[in-house]
Scaffold this active site. Sequence first.
Site, short mmCIF file in Angstrom:
data_model
loop_
_atom_site.label_atom_id
_atom_site.label_comp_id
_atom_site.label_asym_id
_atom_site.label_seq_id
_atom_site.Cartn_x
_atom_site.Cartn_y
_atom_site.Cartn_z
N ASP A 8 0.85 -1.17 0.00
CA ASP A 8 0.00 0.00 0.00
C ASP A 8 0.90 1.23 0.00
OD1 ASP A 8 -2.11 1.74 0.10
OD2 ASP A 8 -2.55 1.44 2.21
N HIS A 51 -6.09 1.02 10.74
CA HIS A 51 -7.51 1.31 10.62
C HIS A 51 -8.36 0.16 11.17
CE1 HIS A 51 -6.46 4.04 6.92
NE2 HIS A 51 -5.97 4.49 8.06
N HIS A 81 -15.30 3.08 8.82
CA HIS A 81 -13.87 2.98 8.56
C HIS A 81 -13.18 3.94 9.52
CE1 HIS A 81 -10.26 3.80 5.77
NE2 HIS A 81 -10.14 2.55 6.19
#
Length: 515
Positions: free
Chosen positions: A93, A165, A251
């Site tokens: 990522d 997260h 989220h």
Amino acid sequence: MPRFIGSETEYGIATPADPTASPIITSTHAVLAYAVATGASLRRTRWNFGEESPLRDARGFDLRRFRTAPVIDPNTVGVANVITSSGARFYVDHAHPEYSAPETTDAMQAVIYDAAGDLVMNRAVDAVHQYTDRGESVIEGQPPCPALKVYKNNVDGKGASYGSHENYRWSRSTDFDVLTRAIIPFFVTRQVLIGAGRVGLGERGESPGFQISQRADYIEQPVSLETTLNRGIVNTRDEPHADADRWGRLHVIIGDANMSQTSNLLKFGLTSLVLDAIEAGEEFSDLGLADPVAAVKQVSRDLDCQSSLRLADGRELRATAILREYLSRCSAVSDTDELVLRTAEELLDDLDVDPLRTADRLDWTAKWSLIRRFTDRGLDIGHPKIALVDLQYADIDPDRGLHHALVRRGSMRTLVDPTVIDTAALTPPTDTRAFFRGEIMRRWPDQVLAASWDTVVVSGDRVTGHHRLRMPELDCLTRERCGDLFDRASDAAELLRLVDDRGLATVDLIGGPGR
């Protein structure tokens, strides 16, 4: 209803012997080496971006400009992707290796599968080092990777923050504005239980000092769609990875990456209980803060946990008092997670007396206790040795990390037997659709062409094309519902036909080699 929880951890990655090495390339080494070492898939399954909508906002708008999903070669440097046999996603990522845990149904499971990510990352590092020791590279055309160090933290000390997260399913019958107002004071104050601790104040650590949270200095708004700038206390990304008419996915980007199992239990468990209470109609409007963004930083810098926060109605309450209000109202709705409630109450009691009494359970106080040993002997908080303690606490290497050293000597409590975490690194949860995703990757990894949280695409033939499975419900393909089908199927395509015949999920045909 089950809450369904998932976590995402972007790990800090470094190459001490070659500080100029690209973290994009070293992260790619890690993911690809793990893929080869575990046999996850020789072709390295593509991620199905067609099912994603990261710019759709829960407040009712969509910033997405293009409707065509990108098709990316999974072997390209910087986009390496592996779906593990546990149903997790391990991929690159941006400039970090990220582990996204499989969907779970309770807080303790979420703790276990989050910790399993550390094992996956350590095994990836070991696999890279085996290539390097042989003078080889897992990436064609690239030199061997320098020795890697990996940290479970959220800051690089140069102004950048990377995320840890959380994800929680919530019901669309709940008004999102009501949810947002109710949960903001909780997110602001829960730092005292889940903060990872950080040396330095300000985004670049430009001022000397210690604070409770690694993410606090990077929160700029009460509510925002952004995750890499203008970050909000509440993130509004509306990407449910499920039936969008029935479910949303909260989220959460304000949390820290935790080494402590107790901090993680409270992070997942209390947030789930607060959502339960909100969805049950419990009222939290009286806890609204006068300036929630400023309060994030105020709480993070309050090492004695004695500072009072100004509420919108003019009252002043300490963070621990606000959390007690949440606990009381959550208990009135449900006391099903007694371990979470009892643990939180005990820790709040200790924080009110002396935060260092929690150093055997919480990350930030464990780290602060270590640092105090140096500062009490006269070492300045800005000394490089103090910064090293901060970093080494987050080192996931079980032989070198300070957190692991505290566990070994009995100074840090754990909640889960290590063998359970070992199993979770390779085995999916049995009561969510992650079971199907993980099991199909274990049995037929080279037949899985692409996957996402709610789809799996498997190879077909030149006549029928490929087969795409859609899983709009998180509990549609559990072991109880489909476990027997794996033994009946001879390959992945037949498995999907059996699933379709049983009516557990939708299977359709998409263009294959002959179409």
